[in-house]
Motif scaffolding. Structure first.
Motif, PDB file in Angstrom:
ATOM      1  N   PRO A   1       0.772  -1.242   0.000  1.00 56.82           N
ATOM      2  CA  PRO A   1       0.000   0.000   0.000  1.00 56.82           C
ATOM      3  C   PRO A   1       0.809   1.301   0.000  1.00 56.82           C
ATOM      4  O   PRO A   1       0.412   2.262  -0.637  1.00 56.82           O
ATOM      5  N   ASP A   2       1.926   1.327   0.734  1.00 56.58           N
ATOM      6  CA  ASP A   2       2.643   2.600   0.868  1.00 56.58           C
ATOM      7  C   ASP A   2       4.034   2.367   1.446  1.00 56.58           C
ATOM      8  O   ASP A   2       4.419   1.234   1.740  1.00 56.58           O
ATOM      9  N   GLY A   3       4.781   3.475   1.620  1.00 59.41           N
ATOM     10  CA  GLY A   3       6.143   3.390   2.136  1.00 59.41           C
ATOM     11  C   GLY A   3       6.227   2.835   3.539  1.00 59.41           C
ATOM     12  O   GLY A   3       7.206   2.149   3.878  1.00 59.41           O
ATOM     13  N   ASP A   4       5.235   3.108   4.389  1.00 52.80           N
ATOM     14  CA  ASP A   4       5.239   2.542   5.746  1.00 52.80           C
ATOM     15  C   ASP A   4       5.169   1.016   5.700  1.00 52.80           C
ATOM     16  O   ASP A   4       5.868   0.329   6.430  1.00 52.80           O
ATOM     17  N   HIS A   5       4.322   0.502   4.841  1.00 56.67           N
ATOM     18  CA  HIS A   5       4.238  -0.957   4.678  1.00 56.67           C
ATOM     19  C   HIS A   5       5.540  -1.512   4.119  1.00 56.67           C
ATOM     20  O   HIS A   5       5.992  -2.587   4.522  1.00 56.67           O
TER      21      HIS A   5
ATOM     22  N   ASN B   1      12.580   4.094 -10.407  1.00 56.66           N
ATOM     23  CA  ASN B   1      12.841   5.048 -11.479  1.00 56.66           C
ATOM     24  C   ASN B   1      11.828   4.990 -12.615  1.00 56.66           C
ATOM     25  O   ASN B   1      11.816   5.850 -13.472  1.00 56.66           O
ATOM     26  N   THR B   2      10.961   3.999 -12.620  1.00 62.19           N
ATOM     27  CA  THR B   2       9.982   3.879 -13.699  1.00 62.19           C
ATOM     28  C   THR B   2       8.617   4.462 -13.338  1.00 62.19           C
ATOM     29  O   THR B   2       7.791   4.657 -14.222  1.00 62.19           O
ATOM     30  N   VAL B   3       8.376   4.719 -12.046  1.00 62.98           N
ATOM     31  CA  VAL B   3       7.072   5.217 -11.604  1.00 62.98           C
ATOM     32  C   VAL B   3       7.302   6.360 -10.626  1.00 62.98           C
ATOM     33  O   VAL B   3       7.775   6.125  -9.499  1.00 62.98           O
ATOM     34  N   PRO B   4       6.984   7.594 -11.010  1.00 65.48           N
ATOM     35  CA  PRO B   4       7.201   8.729 -10.099  1.00 65.48           C
ATOM     36  C   PRO B   4       6.479   8.542  -8.762  1.00 65.48           C
ATOM     37  O   PRO B   4       5.321   8.126  -8.729  1.00 65.48           O
ATOM     38  N   GLY B   5       7.185   8.782  -7.651  1.00 63.15           N
ATOM     39  CA  GLY B   5       6.604   8.683  -6.316  1.00 63.15           C
ATOM     40  C   GLY B   5       6.594   7.289  -5.720  1.00 63.15           C
ATOM     41  O   GLY B   5       6.250   7.105  -4.562  1.00 63.15           O
ATOM     42  N   ALA B   6       6.959   6.290  -6.504  1.00 64.39           N
ATOM     43  CA  ALA B   6       6.941   4.905  -6.024  1.00 64.39           C
ATOM     44  C   ALA B   6       8.297   4.530  -5.432  1.00 64.39           C
ATOM     45  O   ALA B   6       9.316   5.127  -5.762  1.00 64.39           O
ATOM     46  N   SER B   7       8.288   3.526  -4.550  1.00 66.40           N
ATOM     47  CA  SER B   7       9.509   2.986  -3.950  1.00 66.40           C
ATOM     48  C   SER B   7       9.493   1.478  -4.082  1.00 66.40           C
ATOM     49  O   SER B   7       8.434   0.855  -4.159  1.00 66.40           O
TER      50      SER B   7
ATOM     51  N   LEU C   1      12.421 -10.838  -6.880  1.00 67.91           N
ATOM     52  CA  LEU C   1      11.113 -10.374  -6.411  1.00 67.91           C
ATOM     53  C   LEU C   1      11.231  -8.912  -6.014  1.00 67.91           C
ATOM     54  O   LEU C   1      12.284  -8.476  -5.549  1.00 67.91           O
ATOM     55  N   GLU C   2      10.158  -8.174  -6.195  1.00 70.52           N
ATOM     56  CA  GLU C   2      10.109  -6.786  -5.744  1.00 70.52           C
ATOM     57  C   GLU C   2       8.891  -6.591  -4.864  1.00 70.52           C
ATOM     58  O   GLU C   2       7.846  -7.202  -5.091  1.00 70.52           O
ATOM     59  N   LEU C   3       9.043  -5.748  -3.867  1.00 73.00           N
ATOM     60  CA  LEU C   3       7.911  -5.224  -3.113  1.00 73.00           C
ATOM     61  C   LEU C   3       7.818  -3.769  -3.526  1.00 73.00           C
ATOM     62  O   LEU C   3       8.764  -2.990  -3.347  1.00 73.00           O
ATOM     63  N   PHE C   4       6.691  -3.393  -4.108  1.00 77.20           N
ATOM     64  CA  PHE C   4       6.555  -2.137  -4.827  1.00 77.20           C
ATOM     65  C   PHE C   4       5.453  -1.297  -4.201  1.00 77.20           C
ATOM     66  O   PHE C   4       4.301  -1.716  -4.160  1.00 77.20           O
ATOM     67  N   ALA C   5       5.809  -0.125  -3.700  1.00 75.66           N
ATOM     68  CA  ALA C   5       4.835   0.813  -3.121  1.00 75.66           C
ATOM     69  C   ALA C   5       4.604   1.923  -4.134  1.00 75.66           C
ATOM     70  O   ALA C   5       5.495   2.737  -4.389  1.00 75.66           O
ATOM     71  N   ASP C   6       3.416   1.951  -4.704  1.00 70.98           N
ATOM     72  CA  ASP C   6       3.039   2.961  -5.691  1.00 70.98           C
ATOM     73  C   ASP C   6       1.846   3.733  -5.133  1.00 70.98           C
ATOM     74  O   ASP C   6       0.698   3.287  -5.234  1.00 70.98           O
ATOM     75  N   PRO C   7       2.102   4.899  -4.532  1.00 72.89           N
ATOM     76  CA  PRO C   7       1.001   5.647  -3.900  1.00 72.89           C
ATOM     77  C   PRO C   7      -0.122   5.998  -4.874  1.00 72.89           C
ATOM     78  O   PRO C   7      -1.295   5.983  -4.500  1.00 72.89           O
TER      79      PRO C   7
ATOM     80  N   ARG D   1      -1.199   4.259  -7.468  1.00 71.08           N
ATOM     81  CA  ARG D   1      -2.021   3.065  -7.691  1.00 71.08           C
ATOM     82  C   ARG D   1      -2.889   2.771  -6.467  1.00 71.08           C
ATOM     83  O   ARG D   1      -4.046   2.388  -6.592  1.00 71.08           O
ATOM     84  N   SER D   2      -2.326   2.961  -5.274  1.00 74.41           N
ATOM     85  CA  SER D   2      -3.089   2.722  -4.048  1.00 74.41           C
ATOM     86  C   SER D   2      -4.290   3.667  -3.949  1.00 74.41           C
ATOM     87  O   SER D   2      -5.350   3.291  -3.477  1.00 74.41           O
ATOM     88  N   ARG D   3      -4.132   4.902  -4.408  1.00 73.46           N
ATOM     89  CA  ARG D   3      -5.246   5.860  -4.377  1.00 73.46           C
ATOM     90  C   ARG D   3      -6.353   5.483  -5.337  1.00 73.46           C
ATOM     91  O   ARG D   3      -7.513   5.797  -5.114  1.00 73.46           O
ATOM     92  N   ARG D   4      -6.020   4.791  -6.429  1.00 80.72           N
ATOM     93  CA  ARG D   4      -7.019   4.405  -7.425  1.00 80.72           C
ATOM     94  C   ARG D   4      -7.870   3.226  -6.986  1.00 80.72           C
ATOM     95  O   ARG D   4      -8.889   2.935  -7.581  1.00 80.72           O
ATOM     96  N   ARG D   5      -7.473   2.505  -5.967  1.00 82.74           N
ATOM     97  CA  ARG D   5      -8.213   1.301  -5.529  1.00 82.74           C
ATOM     98  C   ARG D   5      -9.498   1.642  -4.896  1.00 82.74           C
ATOM     99  O   ARG D   5      -9.900   2.403  -4.277  1.00 82.74           O
TER     100      ARG D   5
END
Length: 140
Positions: free
Chosen positions: A84-88, A110-116, A128-134, A136-140
């Motif tokens: 969901p986010d950077g805290d997670h 580097n491929t998604v602005p604001g994501a980590s 494997l990646e754990l991807f936090a894309d704020p 995308r989370s807002r669109r849910r």
């Protein structure tokens, strides 16, 4: 013609039981089924995760090469799980570290602005990646 999404994902592994234990312990998956016995040429363990919409299948092909994963060969490059986010992402980093798994620290994607993203490998070297894309989370 309509596609509704991805139903399941299958990963070839060298030792299905070892990999299933790892995915359950490190990434909190749980077993939902299996197929094949000790004499079958192929064994599968099916995993799921709370909140995960698709099933992850781990497949062991008896008599396979047993090579470690190499994302530079044609096929799968990596598998990214959304968080969901950077805290997670920080909480996942702590959990992964508790299990002694090497991983990259969270860095901007580097491929998604604001994501980590955190990058790690499973027992067969599958990236494997754990991807936090704020966004995308807002669109849910």
């Amino acid at each position: 013609m309509t596609l509704l999404g991805v139903h399941h994902l299958g990963l070839t592994v060298a030792d299905v039981e070892r990999s299933a234990r790892w995915y359950c312990a490190v990434l909190d998956f749980f077993r939902v089924g299996e197929f094949g016995g000790p004499d079958d040429p192929r064994r599968k363990v099916f995993l799921n995760h709370p909140g995960f919409r698709l099933r992850l299948g781990l497949v062991e092909h008896r008599g396979g090469a047993g090579d470690r994963f190499d994302e530079t060969r044609t096929g799968l490059d990596h598998l990214a799980f959304s968080v969901p986010d950077g805290d997670h992402l920080d909480r996942w980093a702590a959990r992964i570290a508790e299990h002694g798994v090497e991983f990259s620290p969270a860095v901007p994607a580097n491929t998604v602005p604001g994501a980590s993203v955190i990058v790690l490998r499973d027992p067969d070297g599958i990236q494997l990646e754990l991807f936090a894309d704020p966004e995308r989370s807002r669109r849910r």
